[in-house]
Design an enzyme around this catalytic site. Structure first.
Site, PDB file in Angstrom:
ATOM      1  N   ARG A 104     -10.798  17.369  -9.305  1.00  0.00           N
ATOM      2  CA  ARG A 104     -10.240  16.356 -10.216  1.00  0.00           C
ATOM      3  C   ARG A 104     -10.975  16.501 -11.539  1.00  0.00           C
ATOM      4  O   ARG A 104     -12.202  16.365 -11.600  1.00  0.00           O
ATOM      5  CB  ARG A 104     -10.438  14.937  -9.664  1.00  0.00           C
ATOM      6  N   HIS A 131      -0.593  15.444 -11.025  1.00  0.00           N
ATOM      7  CA  HIS A 131      -1.224  14.841  -9.849  1.00  0.00           C
ATOM      8  C   HIS A 131      -0.376  15.216  -8.615  1.00  0.00           C
ATOM      9  O   HIS A 131       0.271  14.369  -8.004  1.00  0.00           O
ATOM     10  CB  HIS A 131      -1.308  13.323 -10.018  1.00  0.00           C
ATOM     11  N   GLN A 134      -0.622  13.423  -5.082  1.00  0.00           N
ATOM     12  CA  GLN A 134       0.018  12.101  -5.076  1.00  0.00           C
ATOM     13  C   GLN A 134       1.514  12.247  -4.821  1.00  0.00           C
ATOM     14  O   GLN A 134       2.098  11.528  -3.996  1.00  0.00           O
ATOM     15  CB  GLN A 134      -0.232  11.427  -6.431  1.00  0.00           C
ATOM     16  N   ASP A 226       2.679   3.049 -13.036  1.00  0.00           N
ATOM     17  CA  ASP A 226       1.292   3.554 -13.055  1.00  0.00           C
ATOM     18  C   ASP A 226       0.555   2.825 -14.167  1.00  0.00           C
ATOM     19  O   ASP A 226       1.173   2.218 -15.054  1.00  0.00           O
ATOM     20  CB  ASP A 226       1.321   5.079 -13.315  1.00  0.00           C
ATOM     21  N   CYS A 266       0.880   4.602  -7.758  1.00  0.00           N
ATOM     22  CA  CYS A 266      -0.140   5.508  -7.202  1.00  0.00           C
ATOM     23  C   CYS A 266      -1.455   4.786  -6.963  1.00  0.00           C
ATOM     24  O   CYS A 266      -2.265   5.241  -6.156  1.00  0.00           O
ATOM     25  CB  CYS A 266      -0.334   6.694  -8.132  1.00  0.00           C
ATOM     26  N   ARG A 294      -1.599   9.620   1.505  1.00  0.00           N
ATOM     27  CA  ARG A 294      -2.452  10.629   0.860  1.00  0.00           C
ATOM     28  C   ARG A 294      -3.232  11.389   1.935  1.00  0.00           C
ATOM     29  O   ARG A 294      -3.394  12.604   1.876  1.00  0.00           O
ATOM     30  CB  ARG A 294      -3.434   9.955  -0.118  1.00  0.00           C
TER      31      ARG A 294
HETATM   32  N1   CP Z   1      -3.946   7.453  -6.737  1.00  0.00           N
HETATM   33  C1   CP Z   1      -5.154   8.020  -6.855  1.00  0.00           C
HETATM   34  O1   CP Z   1      -5.294   9.232  -7.074  1.00  0.00           O
HETATM   35  O2   CP Z   1      -6.184   7.145  -6.702  1.00  0.00           O
HETATM   36  P1   CP Z   1      -7.723   7.438  -7.007  1.00  0.00           P
HETATM   37  O3   CP Z   1      -7.849   7.589  -8.502  1.00  0.00           O
HETATM   38  O4   CP Z   1      -8.451   6.229  -6.497  1.00  0.00           O
HETATM   39  O5   CP Z   1      -8.133   8.683  -6.309  1.00  0.00           O
HETATM   40  N1  NVA Z   2      -2.376   8.208 -14.563  1.00  0.00           N
HETATM   41  C1  NVA Z   2      -3.566   7.767 -13.883  1.00  0.00           C
HETATM   42  C2  NVA Z   2      -3.469   8.052 -12.427  1.00  0.00           C
HETATM   43  C3  NVA Z   2      -4.646   7.592 -11.605  1.00  0.00           C
HETATM   44  C4  NVA Z   2      -4.512   7.933 -10.146  1.00  0.00           C
HETATM   45  C5  NVA Z   2      -4.793   8.441 -14.482  1.00  0.00           C
HETATM   46  O1  NVA Z   2      -4.723   9.639 -14.783  1.00  0.00           O
HETATM   47  O2  NVA Z   2      -5.806   7.763 -14.661  1.00  0.00           O
END
Ligand code: CP
Ligand code: NVA
Length: 312
Positions: A104, A131, A134, A226, A266, A294
């Site tokens: 990430r 993502h 997700q 989101d 998400c 997930r």
């Molecule tokens: N939806 C998601 O990726 O959540 P986190 O940021 O908590 O991993």
């Molecule tokens: N769009 C959000 C998703 C978090 C899971 C971000 O990138 O922070």
């Protein structure tokens, strides 16, 4: 050939549905894969915060009989990447120790660079651009609640961001129409839009753009929302909140969509901004099923990428 999940562009429609099918199987019988990855080690690099992704990967890897290493890029125990060690060198070194990397981070180039220079599967656990993990779990969730993803219509309500991009690529792969309903000044990435439209043309599905949530949600099977401020956009928060003020999913919007519509997010959610408490906690919300899936979808993905199950 080493396969990756840098984005959903790495998966054909058949591959995508294979992940979803296996995720459904694993959820029904988790014991069927308790030793699927025994003896393997998987590195997880987090340059951004996470609750669901980190915990579901860590638990899932353990449930497959493998070892996970949760690594950060900052702080006293952080990786040298945080001090400038190159992606090239990091990829080559980790390829000598572990069997896959989950990452990430901010730039998609980090994910692509690890895949280019390493010799092991790389899994995108969220970048500024995509993502995909997700979206795979979301396809599983839509199938659970609607029986199928085919012929369904997902309406995204929010900025054209990383989660939106992955859903736009997921739609055509799963036989689903996707409407990206966003402010004119926060559109999806042009490359992703073109790619999603090309994939949709090949699949016989649709990708649409809209800027009017009240018009877009009519007849939706899924309403998806989101956070208005993604990780890394904190400096722009005031501007984003203002631009997205008319994009809150509330009961009026859900009523307009109809009773068939499920509400997805998400998570993490900012209640009172992009979604009201009533919708989050209401009968149409499936957000905690998404969070659970997930775990199952990522276990399926790991098993396929690491060769514990065939792709076809
Ligand atoms: N939806 C998601 O990726 O959540 P986190 O940021 O908590 O991993
Ligand atoms: N769009 C959000 C998703 C978090 C899971 C971000 O990138 O922070």
């Amino acid at each position: 050939m080493t396969r990756h999940l840098r984005s959903l562009l790495d998966l054909s429609p058949a591959d995508t549905m294979r992940v979803v099918d296996l995720a459904v199987e694993i959820k029904a019988d988790p014991s069927s894969c308790a030793t699927a990855l025994s003896g393997k080690s998987i590195a997880m690099i987090f340059a951004k915060q996470s609750t669901r992704t980190r915990i579901s990967f860590e638990v899932g890897i353990s449930q497959l009989g493998a070892q996970s290493l949760a690594l950060s890029t900052s702080g006293g125990s952080g990786m040298q990447m945080g001090r400038g060690e190159t992606i090239h060198d990091t990829a080559k070194v980790l390829s000598r120790y572990v069997h896959a990397i989950v990452i990430r981070t901010f730039g998609q180039d980090h994910v692509d660079g690890l895949a280019e220079h390493g010799s092991i599967p790389i899994i995108n656990a969220l970048t500024d651009m995509y993502h995909p993990c997700q979206a795979l779990a979301d396809l599983q969730t839509i199938r659970e609640h609607h029986g199928t993803t085919k012929g369904k219509r997902l309406v995204w309500v929010g900025a054209g961001n990383n989660v939106a991009h992955s859903l736009m690529l997921a739609g055509p792969r799963a036989g689903m129409d996707v409407v990206c309903c966003c402010p004119r000044s926060l559109p999806p990435n042009a490359f992703v839009l073109d790619q999603a439209r090309a994939d949709a043309a090949a699949a016989g599905t649709k990708i649409e753009l809209s800027h009017d949530p009240h018009a877009a949600v009519v007849g939706a099977d899924v309403i998806y929302s989101d956070t208005w401020v993604s990780m890394g956009e904190e400096d722009e928060a005031a501007r984003l909140l203002q631009l997205l003020a008319d994009f809150e999913v509330d009961e009026a919007l859900m009523t307009r969509a109809g009773k068939q519509a499920i509400f997805m997010h998400c998570l993490p959610a900012h209640r009172g901004e992009e979604v009201t408490d009533e919708v989050m906690d209401g009968p149409q919300s499936v957000v905690f099923d998404q969070a659970e899936n997930r775990l199952h979808a990522q276990k399926a993905l790991l098993m396929l990428l690491l060769g514990a199950r065939p792709w076809s």
